[in-house]
Design a protein around this motif. Sequence first.
Motif, PDB file in Angstrom:
ATOM      1  N   MET A  57       0.832  -1.195   0.000  1.00  0.00           N
ATOM      2  CA  MET A  57       0.000   0.000   0.000  1.00  0.00           C
ATOM      3  C   MET A  57       0.872   1.252   0.000  1.00  0.00           C
ATOM      4  SD  MET A  57      -3.290  -0.777   0.045  1.00  0.00           S
ATOM      5  CE  MET A  57      -4.171   0.602   0.778  1.00  0.00           C
ATOM      6  N   LEU A  58       0.302   2.329  -0.551  1.00  0.00           N
ATOM      7  CA  LEU A  58       0.957   3.632  -0.554  1.00  0.00           C
ATOM      8  C   LEU A  58       0.109   4.614   0.238  1.00  0.00           C
ATOM      9  CD1 LEU A  58       1.775   3.844  -4.369  1.00  0.00           C
ATOM     10  CD2 LEU A  58       3.343   3.141  -2.556  1.00  0.00           C
ATOM     11  N   HIS A  59       0.774   5.560   0.883  1.00  0.00           N
ATOM     12  CA  HIS A  59       0.065   6.616   1.602  1.00  0.00           C
ATOM     13  C   HIS A  59       0.283   7.930   0.866  1.00  0.00           C
ATOM     14  CE1 HIS A  59      -1.744   8.894   4.828  1.00  0.00           C
ATOM     15  NE2 HIS A  59      -0.664   9.665   4.902  1.00  0.00           N
ATOM     16  N   LEU A  60      -0.802   8.601   0.523  1.00  0.00           N
ATOM     17  CA  LEU A  60      -0.743   9.889  -0.157  1.00  0.00           C
ATOM     18  C   LEU A  60      -1.138  10.991   0.814  1.00  0.00           C
ATOM     19  CD1 LEU A  60      -0.749   7.947  -2.601  1.00  0.00           C
ATOM     20  CD2 LEU A  60      -2.172   9.616  -3.810  1.00  0.00           C
ATOM     21  N   ARG A  61      -0.314  12.026   0.886  1.00  0.00           N
ATOM     22  CA  ARG A  61      -0.645  13.220   1.676  1.00  0.00           C
ATOM     23  C   ARG A  61      -0.565  14.422   0.751  1.00  0.00           C
ATOM     24  NH1 ARG A  61       3.544  13.593   4.446  1.00  0.00           N
ATOM     25  NH2 ARG A  61       4.390  15.496   3.525  1.00  0.00           N
ATOM     26  N   MET A  62      -1.686  15.127   0.652  1.00  0.00           N
ATOM     27  CA  MET A  62      -1.773  16.228  -0.302  1.00  0.00           C
ATOM     28  C   MET A  62      -2.195  17.524   0.360  1.00  0.00           C
ATOM     29  SD  MET A  62      -3.797  14.045  -3.189  1.00  0.00           S
ATOM     30  CE  MET A  62      -4.542  13.044  -1.893  1.00  0.00           C
ATOM     31  N   ILE A  63      -1.672  18.612  -0.162  1.00  0.00           N
ATOM     32  CA  ILE A  63      -2.201  19.946   0.142  1.00  0.00           C
ATOM     33  C   ILE A  63      -2.956  20.389  -1.102  1.00  0.00           C
ATOM     34  CG2 ILE A  63      -1.661  22.337   0.675  1.00  0.00           C
ATOM     35  CD1 ILE A  63       0.813  21.392   2.144  1.00  0.00           C
ATOM     36  N   VAL A  64      -4.251  20.579  -0.946  1.00  0.00           N
ATOM     37  CA  VAL A  64      -5.128  20.821  -2.088  1.00  0.00           C
ATOM     38  C   VAL A  64      -5.771  22.202  -1.971  1.00  0.00           C
ATOM     39  CG1 VAL A  64      -7.104  19.931  -3.395  1.00  0.00           C
ATOM     40  CG2 VAL A  64      -5.609  18.342  -2.149  1.00  0.00           C
ATOM     41  N   PRO A  65      -5.738  23.000  -3.041  1.00  0.00           N
ATOM     42  CA  PRO A  65      -6.484  24.265  -3.026  1.00  0.00           C
ATOM     43  C   PRO A  65      -7.959  23.994  -2.733  1.00  0.00           C
ATOM     44  CG  PRO A  65      -4.986  24.192  -4.903  1.00  0.00           C
ATOM     45  CD  PRO A  65      -4.973  22.829  -4.284  1.00  0.00           C
ATOM     46  N   PRO A  66      -8.590  24.807  -1.888  1.00  0.00           N
ATOM     47  CA  PRO A  66      -9.979  24.530  -1.475  1.00  0.00           C
ATOM     48  C   PRO A  66     -10.954  24.326  -2.623  1.00  0.00           C
ATOM     49  CG  PRO A  66      -9.023  26.252  -0.120  1.00  0.00           C
ATOM     50  CD  PRO A  66      -8.032  25.990  -1.213  1.00  0.00           C
ATOM     51  N   ASP A  67     -10.724  25.030  -3.738  1.00  0.00           N
ATOM     52  CA  ASP A  67     -11.666  24.910  -4.848  1.00  0.00           C
ATOM     53  C   ASP A  67     -11.551  23.569  -5.568  1.00  0.00           C
ATOM     54  OD1 ASP A  67      -9.097  25.710  -5.751  1.00  0.00           O
ATOM     55  OD2 ASP A  67      -9.959  26.365  -7.665  1.00  0.00           O
TER      56      ASP A  67
END
Length: 317
Positions: A1-11
């Motif tokens: 398994m892979l773990h993804l951590r993202m910072i995403v623009p609210p829109d």
Amino acid sequence: MLHLRMIVPPDRTRAAADLIESTVGTAHLVVLPGAARDPAGDVVMCDVAREAGDELLRELRGLGIDKDGSIAVQSIDLSLSERADAAERESPGEAADAVLWEELTEATHEESTLSVTYCAFMVLATMIAACGVVLDNAVLIVGAMAVGPEFGPLAGICTAAVRRAPRLAVRSLLALFVGFAVAIAATTLFSLAMDALDLFSRAQLDAERPNTRFIWQPDPFSFVVALLAGAAGTLSLTSAKSGALVGVAISVTTVPAGANAAVALAYGELGQMWGSIEQLALNLFGIVLAGTATLYAQRALWDTQRGRWRRPSRKGR
């Protein structure tokens, strides 16, 4: 398994979350609105089966998250979760067969960058091989093969050819040729110094050397082994099998051929020098040819599975 951590623009948070939920092989979706400060945005995390990772990363990049936010990927060594087990079962294929192209590009970028450390390993490996050549010592030759870092640029060339990445190709070629040029030049001087100390001699170079004679006498088997090693090395990179990569490193006569060329040059043995260079070129070409073909085959295999990564949304379950 892979773990993804993202910072995403609210829109784009809703689109990213919907994409993750509709992708086969995902689990443990977490959305933290407004949690990110630099850059500002929402933090989105999830786990995804390796088999589905490349397709999901491609779609997330299509949302521009890598440009306006960030995407970090980590391998999960242990996950105690029935949901994660179910996600892996749902994903078509096997994790060992999956190729994460972004991970491969990043890995080859790092391994194919010309640096002081890279050149130092090349020089040290070639000098060790030079000692093995003169002493006709197979153990030293094997050790030099394991130390040599040249497979990184070779893998970079293969990856660049498949992904059409000219910058990676130029970087890899530069590291490969400069690395060998520096190593051969340094080892030539090293050989002259060893000769001055009566530790090397022309008689040793001209002796029968049954254990290392093959280094400067290329034959069809040299090319066959290079092809097999190129395929095995590429598979080891794409499947993160580092043990297999070590085996590849000690199966191909690249660094020892450079070392023999350097020692032969130091003594003016041009026949041996050109034979060694021919052996080196033959092996490098074979590795690149087989490595590129392997990556094309892997991409074709996974392209046939596209369209199987979508499922109905799990919202409301």
